[in-house]
Design a protein around this motif. Structure first.
Motif, mmCIF file in Angstrom:
data_model
loop_
_atom_site.group_PDB
_atom_site.id
_atom_site.type_symbol
_atom_site.label_atom_id
_atom_site.label_comp_id
_atom_site.label_asym_id
_atom_site.label_seq_id
_atom_site.Cartn_x
_atom_site.Cartn_y
_atom_site.Cartn_z
ATOM 1 N N GLU A 371 0.790 -1.171 0.037
ATOM 2 C CA GLU A 371 0.033 -0.050 0.078
ATOM 3 C C GLU A 371 0.804 1.396 -0.089
ATOM 4 O OE1 GLU A 371 -2.636 0.009 3.309
ATOM 5 O OE2 GLU A 371 -3.777 -1.963 2.627
ATOM 6 N N VAL A 372 0.418 2.305 -0.534
ATOM 7 C CA VAL A 372 1.166 3.742 -0.744
ATOM 8 C C VAL A 372 1.378 4.119 0.831
ATOM 9 C CG1 VAL A 372 0.992 5.797 -1.279
ATOM 10 C CG2 VAL A 372 0.121 4.345 -2.776
ATOM 11 N N GLN A 373 2.554 4.418 1.083
ATOM 12 C CA GLN A 373 3.163 5.080 2.318
ATOM 13 C C GLN A 373 3.509 6.546 2.336
ATOM 14 O OE1 GLN A 373 2.442 3.258 5.247
ATOM 15 N NE2 GLN A 373 1.465 1.458 3.928
ATOM 16 N N VAL A 374 2.919 7.268 3.164
ATOM 17 C CA VAL A 374 3.420 8.983 2.918
ATOM 18 C C VAL A 374 3.742 9.292 4.424
ATOM 19 C CG1 VAL A 374 2.005 11.047 2.809
ATOM 20 C CG2 VAL A 374 1.520 9.095 1.102
ATOM 21 N N VAL A 375 4.692 10.222 4.096
ATOM 22 C CA VAL A 375 5.083 10.788 5.400
ATOM 23 C C VAL A 375 4.853 12.397 4.921
ATOM 24 C CG1 VAL A 375 6.949 11.664 6.749
ATOM 25 C CG2 VAL A 375 6.921 9.288 5.952
ATOM 26 N N GLU A 376 4.058 13.107 5.483
ATOM 27 C CA GLU A 376 3.448 14.350 5.207
ATOM 28 C C GLU A 376 4.717 15.617 5.876
ATOM 29 O OE1 GLU A 376 1.726 15.261 2.795
ATOM 30 O OE2 GLU A 376 0.007 14.283 2.813
ATOM 31 N N ASP A 377 5.145 15.072 6.717
ATOM 32 C CA ASP A 377 6.535 16.254 7.364
ATOM 33 C C ASP A 377 7.382 15.391 7.707
ATOM 34 O OD1 ASP A 377 7.721 18.048 8.617
ATOM 35 O OD2 ASP A 377 5.986 19.033 9.807
ATOM 36 N N ILE A 378 8.439 15.349 7.008
ATOM 37 C CA ILE A 378 9.443 14.398 7.598
ATOM 38 C C ILE A 378 10.508 14.797 8.700
ATOM 39 C CG2 ILE A 378 11.945 13.592 6.693
ATOM 40 C CD1 ILE A 378 10.906 13.371 3.665
ATOM 41 N N GLU A 379 10.367 16.456 8.663
ATOM 42 C CA GLU A 379 10.996 16.992 9.900
ATOM 43 C C GLU A 379 10.468 16.601 11.103
ATOM 44 O OE1 GLU A 379 12.959 21.324 10.947
ATOM 45 O OE2 GLU A 379 11.545 21.244 9.177
#
Length: 672
Positions: A371-379
């Motif tokens: 499944e698609v995995q997202v990190v919206e704010d890496i910091e």
């Protein structure tokens, strides 16, 4: 500023020196208002109406003043304070805003047409006087009667106005009077506001800007609707406003009446709309790039070309700045880079090799979950990992990891990085998931194409004792069940089976225990008997198909099932077996061997498949294994058609064309 007035028209008791004549104040403010506005007495009769209100109804002053509002406007329930819907004139729907004040036993209401329900174009200027209108002299008489009302009535009308009203000396900028809505807007009392300079109502760092704007208003009046216009409440909160100003000339000077409208909600909607437009524009760009990528995949010749093309084209679509494709290294829990594009700097060397067991890494999670995995704010993430450190070093702020899969088989993972946060919303994730499947399909097609062109074929022999345990037990020592061919027909599969030393009744009773068997037809009696089974996605067959392979035969005897499968010569056998064990834990790899295609018993099929369509091939195979070509026939064309879910003429058409292609390939050869 001061003015000399009579007792009837002087400022109200307690008004500060220099307060305006409230009758003049109210009339000027009401006429300045761009919205249709009317004032009602406690019996609901109109005592005042501005030009915009009269234009809305298409009536003159004499016709409106003194009339009941219900006689002028079609309204079911008029609230004392609040909003309601109504209809005017030719049935146009409007929304009324009502505000009522009561003082010393008398009630007065203002009714403002704040918006037209059917849209802003529903209210138009009407230059013609409505039939039955009175003369200008009669208009003046009624207006004079309204303006001669006691000055206390004007104060109530002013306080009933829905918008904040501020009157200031045009020369000095001193606030002379305000209404109740103004005290609510600014969060201050009337006494606190009167006497202030008009610039005190706005942010202090922009004093010169608001001083210049007030000077423009004092000279020309008009509407001031700009994004940067704000007032400051007593608690320091800033509120965006529109200001509609009018100028009144009095004997001892001019007064600027400003109508302040809180536009916080409107500005919020405008910002949301602008963000939505930006989001759609970005999504359209992404969609366009992905369509171009899918078209390019059709012509790609190698896996490397596919992966390089995908990365390069995605980096061309804002806001993506870096993209890479990786796969799980054989025998290792490391995702290694295969292709990349964009300005990655040192990230190419370090960040594109990640630990597949790192649960905090989106690339590893995508590989594990499909499944698609997202990190919206890496910091903002708390993960202490090399991939995060290197991403921040390259000023990446968000990322999305997209699994590249086909029919459940993973080919790798595509990871995208952007230099801004909150990029990958739900719709964009769905589009990227489709891209991952499209790339997986393209890679699978290339594998199949390569397999057909190869000079060798990989054969593997597998064994399981738990796949169909009841069938194994019932077959016993003497019985034998051979699955000769499994043919996909769309939503399901047709399996052709030979059964030896088992009675038909007993075999058919065994099949009733298996949910994967959705139907059975006995094609030929005898020993062996031949059956056609309708299967719902056989798990082992389907998994082999994702690797470009097929089951050549599956035999049930001696307490086990032995499967002989054919695969492309470069198949990752370990990955194949691991995938099968996720379905059947007891699957064993008994043997594997590479066979030259010239020695392969199925070599003729490879060349024939290139000349047939998928439908022709399926029809031909079903007809062959169902005994259509036997004499006498085991199955008729009608039975073949029923198995395939098509008409009998369609079966005949496909068979004729398939036979023509095969005979042409055999008889048109130069050596014949």
């Amino acid at each position: 500023m001061s003015s000399e007035t009579s007792d009837d028209e002087s400022g109200s008791e307690g008004s500060p020196p220099g307060a305006l004549d409230e009758a003049t104040f109210f009339r000027t403010v009401a006429e300045t208002a761009s919205d249709p506005l009317a004032a009602l007495d406690d019996e609901g009769r109109v005592v005042f109406a501005n030009d915009a209100f009269r234009d809305l109804l298409g009536l003159s002053t004499a016709t409106v003043v003194g009339e009941s509002l219900r006689g002028l406007v079609d309204v079911e329930d008029l609230p004392e304070t609040g909003e309601c819907e109504a209809a005017v004139g030719d049935g146009r729907a409007v929304r009324l805003t009502v505000r009522t004040v009561e003082r010393e036993g008398e009630r007065l209401s203002t009714v403002t047409v704040r918006s037209v329900v059917d849209g802003p174009d529903a209210v138009e200027d009407d230059e013609e006087t409505a039939p039955g209108g009175d003369s200008d002299d009669e208009d003046g008489e009624h207006e004079s009667r309204a303006l001669r009302a006691p000055r206390e009535r004007y104060r109530r009308l002013l306080d009933a106005a829905p918008d904040a009203i501020v009157a200031a000396d045009a020369e000095t900028g001193e606030v002379l009077d305000v209404n109740r809505a103004a005290t609510d807007l600014f969060g201050r009392t009337r006494e606190d506001l009167i006497g202030r300079h008009q610039t005190d109502l706005h942010p202090e760092e922009n004093v010169e800007q608001y001083r210049a704007l007030f000077a423009d208003h004092a000279e020309t009046g008009g509407v001031l609707a700009e994004d940067e216009v704000e007032i400051v409440r007593s608690d320091g909160e800033r509120v965006p406003v529109d200001i509609n100003a009018g100028v009144t000339d009095l004997p001892d000077g001019s007064v600027v009446q400003g109508i302040f409208r809180d536009v916080s909600e409107r500005r919020r909607r405008e910002r949301e709309l602008a963000a939505h437009r930006d989001e759609l524009a970005r999504l359209n760009r992404v969609n366009r790039v992905i369509r171009e990528i899918v078209q390019t995949l059709v012509d790609a010749e190698t896996r490397e070309e596919v992966e390089r093309t995908v990365c390069a084209r995605l980096v061309d679509a804002e806001p993506y700045v870096f993209a890479w494709v990786g796969e799980l290294a054989p025998g290792r829990s490391v995702v290694r880079e295969r292709a990349h594009a964009g300005d990655g700097g040192g990230f190419v060397d370090v960040g594109t090799t990640v630990d597949a067991d790192d649960e905090d890494c989106p690339t590893a999670r995508a590989l594990e979950t499909h499944e698609v995995q997202v990190v919206e704010d890496i910091e903002a993430t708390t993960a202490e990992a090399t991939w995060r450190e290197e991403a921040l070093e390259e000023s990446f702020r968000s990322c999305a990891a997209v699994p590249v899969v086909h029919d459940g088989r993973p080919y790798g993972v595509l990871t995208l990085y952007a230099d801004e946060g909150d990029v990958f919303d739900g719709r964009e994730r769905a589009v990227l998931a489709d891209l991952g499947r499209a790339v997986g399909h393209a890679l699978n097609a290339l594998e199949r194409k390569t397999a057909l062109m190869s000079d060798t074929v990989l054969e593997v022999e597998l064994q399981t004792s738990e796949h169909v345990p009841a069938l194994i037990e019932e077959v016993g020592e003497d019985g034998r069940v051979t699955f000769e061919r499994t043919i996909p027909t769309g939503d399901d599969y047709l399996q052709y089976v030979q059964v030896e030393n088992i009675s038909p009744e007993r075999f058919e009773t065994i099949l009733e225990r298996y949910p994967w068997c959705d139907g059975v037809r006995r094609i030929r009696d005898g020993d062996p008997a031949v059956y056609e089974l309708r299967a719902v996605r056989p798990s082992i067959t389907a998994h082999l198909a994702t690797f470009g392979g097929r089951v050549r035969s599956a035999v049930v005897e001696d307490g086990a099932i032995r499967i002989l499968a054919e695969l492309p010569h470069n198949t990752d056998v370990r990955a194949l077996v691991d995938g099968l064990r996720e379905r059947r834990e007891d699957i064993e790899l008994v043997a594997q061997r590479t066979v030259p295609r010239s020695d392969h018993p199925d070599r003729a099929r490879v060349s024939v498949e290139e000349t047939l369509s998928d439908r022709q091939q399926a029809t031909l195979e079903v007809a062959y294994y169902a005994g259509y070509f036997e004499w006498p026939r085991d199955s008729t064309a009608e039975e073949i058609a029923e198995s395939l879910g098509v008409s009998s003429p369609t079966v005949h058409k496909h068979l004729r064309r398939a036979q023509g292609s095969i005979f042409g390939a055999l008889l048109d050869r130069p050596d014949m």
